[in-house]
Design a protein around this motif. Structure first.
Motif, PDB file in Angstrom:
ATOM      1  N   LEU A 199       2.591  10.481  -7.214  1.00  0.00           N
ATOM      2  CA  LEU A 199       3.315  10.882  -8.422  1.00  0.00           C
ATOM      3  C   LEU A 199       2.348  11.148  -9.571  1.00  0.00           C
ATOM      4  N   LEU A 200       1.299  10.344  -9.685  1.00  0.00           N
ATOM      5  CA  LEU A 200       0.287  10.555 -10.719  1.00  0.00           C
ATOM      6  C   LEU A 200      -0.407  11.900 -10.536  1.00  0.00           C
ATOM      7  N   PHE A 201      -0.792  12.234  -9.304  1.00  0.00           N
ATOM      8  CA  PHE A 201      -1.458  13.507  -9.055  1.00  0.00           C
ATOM      9  C   PHE A 201      -0.525  14.686  -9.299  1.00  0.00           C
ATOM     10  N   ASP A 202       0.747  14.537  -8.935  1.00  0.00           N
ATOM     11  CA  ASP A 202       1.702  15.605  -9.207  1.00  0.00           C
ATOM     12  C   ASP A 202       1.869  15.831 -10.709  1.00  0.00           C
ATOM     13  N   LEU A 253       0.817  -1.211   0.000  1.00  0.00           N
ATOM     14  CA  LEU A 253       0.000   0.000   0.000  1.00  0.00           C
ATOM     15  C   LEU A 253       0.852   1.263   0.000  1.00  0.00           C
ATOM     16  N   THR A 254       1.984   1.264   0.703  1.00  0.00           N
ATOM     17  CA  THR A 254       2.849   2.444   0.664  1.00  0.00           C
ATOM     18  C   THR A 254       3.449   2.645  -0.721  1.00  0.00           C
ATOM     19  N   ILE A 255       3.792   1.554  -1.391  1.00  0.00           N
ATOM     20  CA  ILE A 255       4.299   1.663  -2.763  1.00  0.00           C
ATOM     21  C   ILE A 255       3.228   2.252  -3.675  1.00  0.00           C
ATOM     22  N   ILE A 256       1.997   1.779  -3.528  1.00  0.00           N
ATOM     23  CA  ILE A 256       0.899   2.264  -4.366  1.00  0.00           C
ATOM     24  C   ILE A 256       0.588   3.723  -4.070  1.00  0.00           C
ATOM     25  N   VAL A 257       0.616   4.106  -2.788  1.00  0.00           N
ATOM     26  CA  VAL A 257       0.332   5.499  -2.428  1.00  0.00           C
ATOM     27  C   VAL A 257       1.386   6.433  -3.024  1.00  0.00           C
ATOM     28  N   LYS A 258       2.645   6.015  -3.021  1.00  0.00           N
ATOM     29  CA  LYS A 258       3.692   6.833  -3.634  1.00  0.00           C
ATOM     30  C   LYS A 258       3.444   7.014  -5.131  1.00  0.00           C
ATOM     31  N   GLU A 259       3.020   5.958  -5.798  1.00  0.00           N
ATOM     32  CA  GLU A 259       2.751   6.050  -7.232  1.00  0.00           C
ATOM     33  C   GLU A 259       1.535   6.926  -7.517  1.00  0.00           C
ATOM     34  N   ILE A 260       0.510   6.832  -6.684  1.00  0.00           N
ATOM     35  CA  ILE A 260      -0.672   7.675  -6.871  1.00  0.00           C
ATOM     36  C   ILE A 260      -0.312   9.137  -6.637  1.00  0.00           C
ATOM     37  N   MET A 262       0.886  19.239 -12.774  1.00  0.00           N
ATOM     38  CA  MET A 262       1.838  19.911 -13.649  1.00  0.00           C
ATOM     39  C   MET A 262       1.279  20.031 -15.069  1.00  0.00           C
ATOM     40  N   LEU A 263       0.580  19.006 -15.515  1.00  0.00           N
ATOM     41  CA  LEU A 263       0.041  18.998 -16.870  1.00  0.00           C
ATOM     42  C   LEU A 263      -1.050  20.058 -17.047  1.00  0.00           C
ATOM     43  N   PHE A 264      -1.897  20.199 -16.051  1.00  0.00           N
ATOM     44  CA  PHE A 264      -3.000  21.145 -16.159  1.00  0.00           C
ATOM     45  C   PHE A 264      -2.678  22.501 -15.545  1.00  0.00           C
ATOM     46  N   GLY A 265      -1.511  22.643 -14.965  1.00  0.00           N
ATOM     47  CA  GLY A 265      -1.046  23.949 -14.479  1.00  0.00           C
ATOM     48  C   GLY A 265      -1.693  24.418 -13.192  1.00  0.00           C
TER      49      GLY A 265
END
Length: 64
Positions: free
Chosen positions: A53-56, A44-51, A60-63
């Motif tokens: 990163l996805l939100f970051d 779960l900690t691995i998945i939370v880190k990836e999520i 960044m993509l939408f500014g």
């Protein structure tokens, strides 16, 4: 998504499964449950880190 992430999660699952079976066969059900919970927390900690990163990346993509 990186394929390495999938392999890491699968390896953790296999390791936890083997440890769980060994501990259950030796009569240590409490340690088997703690091993399973520890494996779940690690995944779960691995998945939370990836999520995160996805939100970051989406921010960044939408500014925002």
């Amino acid at each position: 998504m990186n394929v390495d992430l999938i392999f890491r999660i699968a390896a953790i699952g296999i390791l936890v499964s083997v440890l769980n079976q060994v501990l259950m066969r030796s009569g240590r059900e409490e340690q088997a449950m703690m091993t399973t919970l520890a494996g779940l927390i690690v995944v779960l900690t691995i998945i939370v880190k990836e999520i995160s990163l996805l939100f970051d990346t989406a921010k960044m993509l939408f500014g925002f």
